[in-house]
Design a protein around this motif. Structure first.
Motif, PDB file in Angstrom:
ATOM      1  N   GLY A  81     -22.822 -57.317 -40.098  1.00  0.00           N
ATOM      2  CA  GLY A  81     -22.859 -56.807 -41.327  1.00  0.00           C
ATOM      3  C   GLY A  81     -21.539 -56.110 -41.878  1.00  0.00           C
ATOM      4  O   GLY A  81     -20.472 -55.692 -41.016  1.00  0.00           O
ATOM      5  N   LYS A  82     -21.449 -55.106 -43.143  1.00  0.00           N
ATOM      6  CA  LYS A  82     -20.377 -54.519 -43.426  1.00  0.00           C
ATOM      7  C   LYS A  82     -20.602 -53.198 -43.501  1.00  0.00           C
ATOM      8  O   LYS A  82     -21.612 -52.747 -43.557  1.00  0.00           O
ATOM      9  CB  LYS A  82     -20.369 -54.864 -45.239  1.00  0.00           C
ATOM     10  N   VAL A  83     -19.309 -52.395 -42.683  1.00  0.00           N
ATOM     11  CA  VAL A  83     -19.431 -51.090 -42.557  1.00  0.00           C
ATOM     12  C   VAL A  83     -18.442 -50.428 -43.265  1.00  0.00           C
ATOM     13  O   VAL A  83     -17.177 -50.786 -43.170  1.00  0.00           O
ATOM     14  CB  VAL A  83     -19.692 -50.730 -41.126  1.00  0.00           C
ATOM     15  N   ALA A  84     -18.605 -49.359 -44.123  1.00  0.00           N
ATOM     16  CA  ALA A  84     -17.656 -48.464 -44.737  1.00  0.00           C
ATOM     17  C   ALA A  84     -17.174 -47.122 -43.929  1.00  0.00           C
ATOM     18  O   ALA A  84     -18.073 -46.545 -43.197  1.00  0.00           O
ATOM     19  CB  ALA A  84     -17.987 -47.911 -45.868  1.00  0.00           C
ATOM     20  N   VAL A  85     -15.965 -46.946 -43.458  1.00  0.00           N
ATOM     21  CA  VAL A  85     -15.699 -45.797 -42.693  1.00  0.00           C
ATOM     22  C   VAL A  85     -14.610 -45.136 -43.728  1.00  0.00           C
ATOM     23  O   VAL A  85     -13.778 -45.635 -44.280  1.00  0.00           O
ATOM     24  CB  VAL A  85     -14.882 -46.306 -41.468  1.00  0.00           C
ATOM     25  N   ILE A  86     -15.183 -43.638 -43.901  1.00  0.00           N
ATOM     26  CA  ILE A  86     -14.410 -42.962 -44.953  1.00  0.00           C
ATOM     27  C   ILE A  86     -13.576 -41.787 -44.264  1.00  0.00           C
ATOM     28  O   ILE A  86     -13.761 -41.096 -43.228  1.00  0.00           O
ATOM     29  CB  ILE A  86     -15.567 -41.957 -45.808  1.00  0.00           C
ATOM     30  N   GLY A  87     -12.066 -42.024 -44.401  1.00  0.00           N
ATOM     31  CA  GLY A  87     -11.266 -41.205 -44.014  1.00  0.00           C
ATOM     32  C   GLY A  87     -10.552 -41.880 -42.899  1.00  0.00           C
ATOM     33  O   GLY A  87     -11.123 -43.079 -42.353  1.00  0.00           O
ATOM     34  N   SER A  88      -9.258 -41.684 -42.526  1.00  0.00           N
ATOM     35  CA  SER A  88      -8.587 -42.575 -41.566  1.00  0.00           C
ATOM     36  C   SER A  88      -8.046 -41.605 -40.263  1.00  0.00           C
ATOM     37  O   SER A  88      -6.990 -42.143 -39.972  1.00  0.00           O
ATOM     38  CB  SER A  88      -7.469 -43.567 -42.246  1.00  0.00           C
ATOM     39  N   GLY A  89      -8.545 -40.633 -39.968  1.00  0.00           N
ATOM     40  CA  GLY A  89      -8.110 -39.866 -38.821  1.00  0.00           C
ATOM     41  C   GLY A  89      -8.565 -40.270 -37.713  1.00  0.00           C
ATOM     42  O   GLY A  89      -9.362 -41.590 -37.624  1.00  0.00           O
ATOM     43  N   PRO A  90      -8.150 -39.762 -36.382  1.00  0.00           N
ATOM     44  CA  PRO A  90      -8.758 -40.412 -35.077  1.00  0.00           C
ATOM     45  C   PRO A  90     -10.209 -40.843 -34.960  1.00  0.00           C
ATOM     46  O   PRO A  90     -10.543 -42.069 -34.632  1.00  0.00           O
ATOM     47  CB  PRO A  90      -8.177 -39.428 -34.026  1.00  0.00           C
ATOM     48  N   ALA A  91     -11.024 -39.887 -35.927  1.00  0.00           N
ATOM     49  CA  ALA A  91     -12.455 -40.385 -35.677  1.00  0.00           C
ATOM     50  C   ALA A  91     -12.722 -41.411 -36.203  1.00  0.00           C
ATOM     51  O   ALA A  91     -13.488 -42.427 -35.654  1.00  0.00           O
ATOM     52  CB  ALA A  91     -13.420 -39.166 -36.256  1.00  0.00           C
ATOM     53  N   SER A  92     -12.351 -41.784 -37.500  1.00  0.00           N
ATOM     54  CA  SER A  92     -12.503 -43.169 -38.185  1.00  0.00           C
ATOM     55  C   SER A  92     -11.673 -44.197 -37.513  1.00  0.00           C
ATOM     56  O   SER A  92     -12.369 -45.218 -37.478  1.00  0.00           O
ATOM     57  CB  SER A  92     -12.023 -42.795 -39.515  1.00  0.00           C
ATOM     58  N   LEU A  93     -10.671 -43.907 -37.189  1.00  0.00           N
ATOM     59  CA  LEU A  93      -9.815 -44.941 -36.577  1.00  0.00           C
ATOM     60  C   LEU A  93     -10.485 -45.706 -35.177  1.00  0.00           C
ATOM     61  O   LEU A  93     -10.787 -47.082 -35.101  1.00  0.00           O
ATOM     62  CB  LEU A  93      -8.419 -44.723 -36.301  1.00  0.00           C
ATOM     63  N   VAL A  94     -10.956 -44.883 -34.430  1.00  0.00           N
ATOM     64  CA  VAL A  94     -11.674 -45.444 -33.532  1.00  0.00           C
ATOM     65  C   VAL A  94     -13.118 -46.165 -33.684  1.00  0.00           C
ATOM     66  O   VAL A  94     -13.410 -46.988 -33.117  1.00  0.00           O
ATOM     67  CB  VAL A  94     -11.864 -44.170 -32.258  1.00  0.00           C
ATOM     68  N   CYS A  95     -13.771 -45.270 -34.653  1.00  0.00           N
ATOM     69  CA  CYS A  95     -15.023 -45.903 -34.869  1.00  0.00           C
ATOM     70  C   CYS A  95     -14.738 -47.275 -35.640  1.00  0.00           C
ATOM     71  O   CYS A  95     -15.518 -48.358 -35.043  1.00  0.00           O
ATOM     72  CB  CYS A  95     -15.529 -44.869 -35.899  1.00  0.00           C
ATOM     73  N   ALA A  96     -13.925 -47.491 -36.420  1.00  0.00           N
ATOM     74  CA  ALA A  96     -13.707 -48.791 -37.042  1.00  0.00           C
ATOM     75  C   ALA A  96     -13.322 -49.771 -36.261  1.00  0.00           C
ATOM     76  O   ALA A  96     -13.783 -50.857 -36.149  1.00  0.00           O
ATOM     77  CB  ALA A  96     -12.292 -48.520 -38.062  1.00  0.00           C
ATOM     78  N   SER A  97     -12.454 -49.366 -35.086  1.00  0.00           N
ATOM     79  CA  SER A  97     -11.751 -50.362 -34.255  1.00  0.00           C
ATOM     80  C   SER A  97     -12.967 -50.753 -33.268  1.00  0.00           C
ATOM     81  O   SER A  97     -13.168 -52.236 -32.802  1.00  0.00           O
ATOM     82  CB  SER A  97     -10.906 -50.146 -33.150  1.00  0.00           C
ATOM     83  N   GLU A  98     -13.843 -49.940 -32.950  1.00  0.00           N
ATOM     84  CA  GLU A  98     -14.885 -50.333 -32.039  1.00  0.00           C
ATOM     85  C   GLU A  98     -16.051 -51.294 -32.660  1.00  0.00           C
ATOM     86  O   GLU A  98     -16.428 -51.966 -32.037  1.00  0.00           O
ATOM     87  CB  GLU A  98     -15.747 -49.178 -31.458  1.00  0.00           C
ATOM     88  N   LEU A  99     -16.211 -50.939 -33.995  1.00  0.00           N
ATOM     89  CA  LEU A  99     -16.972 -51.712 -34.794  1.00  0.00           C
ATOM     90  C   LEU A  99     -16.637 -53.161 -35.177  1.00  0.00           C
ATOM     91  O   LEU A  99     -17.143 -54.263 -34.974  1.00  0.00           O
ATOM     92  CB  LEU A  99     -17.477 -50.946 -36.196  1.00  0.00           C
ATOM     93  N   ALA A 100     -15.406 -53.359 -35.123  1.00  0.00           N
ATOM     94  CA  ALA A 100     -14.573 -54.612 -35.490  1.00  0.00           C
ATOM     95  C   ALA A 100     -14.751 -55.489 -34.309  1.00  0.00           C
ATOM     96  O   ALA A 100     -14.919 -56.519 -34.292  1.00  0.00           O
ATOM     97  CB  ALA A 100     -13.069 -54.268 -35.927  1.00  0.00           C
TER      98      ALA A 100
END
Ligand code: FAD
Ligand code: SF4
Length: 487
Positions: free
Chosen positions: A150-169
């Motif tokens: 599915g689709k996930v939105a990540v708000i903000g692009s600091g380290p918390a978001s970058l790591v969350c986004a890469s793990e989900l990808a």
């Protein structure tokens, strides 16, 4: 002597730095990193512990003995690969993480002499990989992960978001990052200065995350451009991670704080770092830095502000801190760097008033002396003002670096999302990142208040795991309650 003790080398391999006199004239990186020979020498100090305590000290659980072993063997690219299994930001973390309070603090050698220089080795491997890529013109865009979930939105692009986004990808989700600024990276680009963390390093690690399939949308102010509700109900995002940090500066609310020449550290550093104000008039965002600069605070933000002010032409820069050196929250390495560069440290003082001239420009600060009392809730001794001890010092610029809190915008525009009324932080289950609103997770500074890169990264990683769990079990009765109450 057994085999292990024969190998014990108690002193760590030093890392080369630019000379203070040379470095204060430019924004070039201060620390120069290890050579291959130095890295192998330092790696050889690691005992490859069977149950390595250093890994427990790392919020993203990097396989520390594993990546160090590869350095010993000269397999530097393999070493970088191991790092990236758990952390997509090794070159960043190798530079700015407070290893002395985390992995290195737990290293068995810390009790005998100096711990293995885990951070410096992490930086070495990540930099080696970057250099090799450049030489071989390899662009790390060939990982080719396909998004089947599915689709996930990540708000903000600091380290918390970058790591969350890469793990989900990596788990197969279609992930989009929405960032309000024109450049992704959060504090890594707008806060931490170039001489500590070059922007190219951050850009490269973000391009690796993009190569995993993560989309990055900039100039998107969540809560204003679109709300979280709209992203979920109209654009089909099944879950949202909020990693919007703590970018709202705190002030002391003392007389004269609105005078010209007084900046929040946030404004000062953003203008200097992101908009290159120090290159005025080539770049059009001037920041007037006077000859005598005072920086209020004792954390990393204060050290960075002071060192930036020096590089921007100040003649004298003083850190004004209300406790003593022992209580300073800044990294030891950065305090040492600031001292070497000639920054003055004035302890046990706090400003009580700023005094300006007839044109409204700052001219003096009135300070009060402090003494230390009992230990307070922060675990440090409480500073207590000493009666009738006020004195004045001449200053023409002040940078206030006494902390930041999260912006209230997202919480205001997201019904059902609760914040801590005292700290303004989004309320979450610390293990899962689940907020009080179904489908919305949060992590990093927006939930803890200003903290560290690796804690934010750890929170992003933990949330990604539970976003995956949630999306796989969405129809299970009581799933949100389970995530909110998990211990
Ligand atoms: P951030 O890095 O703050 O990123 C949040 C992002 O969200 C930002 O890009 C922001 O623009 C964006 N955003 C905010 N609101 C919205 C919105 N409504 N819509 C879309 N996007 C939004 N930590 C260390 O470990 N070591 C250090 O040496 C160190 N030095 C520091 C120096 C400075 C000057 C500062 C300010 C902090 C430092 N820190 C350091 C702390 C560390 O940088 C932070 O703890 C970390 O960056 C927090 O990460 P985050 O992902 O939670 O948020
Ligand atoms: Fe190596 Fe220290 Fe970790 Fe042991 S604790 S594996 S010596 S880095």
């Amino acid at each position: 002597m057994d085999k292990k003790s024969k190998r014990l080398v108690l002193k760590r391999t030093p890392m080369r730095k630019r000379k203070p006199r040379e470095r204060v004239k430019s924004f070039y990186e201060v620390a120069l990193g290890y050579t291959e020979k130095e890295a192998v020498k330092e790696a050889n100090r690691c005992l490859e512990c069977k149950r390595p305590p250093c890994v427990k000290g790392c919020p993203v659980e990097i396989n520390i003995p594993g990546f160090i072993k590869r350095i010993k063997e000269g397999e530097f690219l393999e070493s970088a690969k191991i790092l990236k299994e758990n952390n997509p930001l090794p070159a960043v973390c190798g530079r700015v993480c407070p290893q002395e309070d985390q992995c290195e603090k737990s290293c068995v050698l810390a009790r005998k002499g100096a711990p293995v220089a885990i951070g410096r080795l992490e930086r070495f491997s990540a930099d080696y990989e970057a250099k090799k890529e450049k030489r071989d013109s390899l662009v790390s865009s060939s990982t080719g992960l396909s998004s089947t979930k599915g689709k996930v939105a990540v708000i903000g692009s600091g380290p918390a978001s970058l790591v969350c986004a890469s793990e989900l990808a990596k788990k197969g989700y279609s992930v989009s990052i929405f960032e309000s600024l024109h450049i992704p990276g959060g504090v890594l680009v707008y806060g931490i200065p170039e001489f500590r963390l070059p922007k190219d390093i951050v850009r490269r690690e973000i391009s690796y995350i993009r190569s995993l399939g993560v989309k990055v949308v900039t100039n998107f102010f969540a809560g204003r451009t679109q709300t979280i509700g709209e992203l979920m109900n109209e654009d089909g995002y099944e879950a949202v991670f909020v990693g919007t940090g703590a970018g709202l500066p705190r002030f002391m609310h003392i007389p004269g704080e609105n005078l010209l020449g007084i900046y929040s550290a946030n404004e000062f550093l953003t203008r200097m770092n992101l908009m290159k104000a120090y290159k005025f008039p080539d770049y059009d965002t001037p920041v007037k830095v006077g000859e005598k600069v005072g920086v209020i605070g004792g954390g990393n933000v204060a050290m960075d502000s002071a060192r930036v002010a020096l590089r921007a032409g100040a003649k004298k820069v003083s850190i004004l801190y209300r406790r003593t050196k022992n209580e300073m929250p800044a990294r030891i390495e950065e305090i040492e760097n600031a001292e070497e560069e000639g920054i003055e440290f004035v302890f046990l003082v706090a400003p009580v008033e700023y005094i300006g001239d007839e044109n409204g420009w700052l001219r003096q600060a009135k300070l009060i002396r402090m003494r230390l009392g009992e230990v307070d809730s922060s675990g440090r001794r409480r500073p207590i003002p000493i009666k009738d001890s006020e004195f004045k010092i001449p200053l023409d610029t002040v940078v206030v670096a006494i902390g930041q809190s999260p912006s209230p915008l997202i919480a205001k525009r997201t019904p059902g999302l609760k914040v801590d009324p005292r700290r303004g932080t989004i309320m979450v289950n610390e293990k899962t990142g689940a907020t009080t609103k179904v489908g919305v997770f949060a992590g990093g500074d927006v939930t803890t208040g200003a903290a560290t890169v690796i804690l934010a990264a750890g929170a992003g990683k933990a949330a990604a795991k539970d976003i995956d769990y949630y999306l796989n079990n969405k129809d299970k009765k009581g799933i949100w309650k389970e995530l909110m109450e998990k211990r």
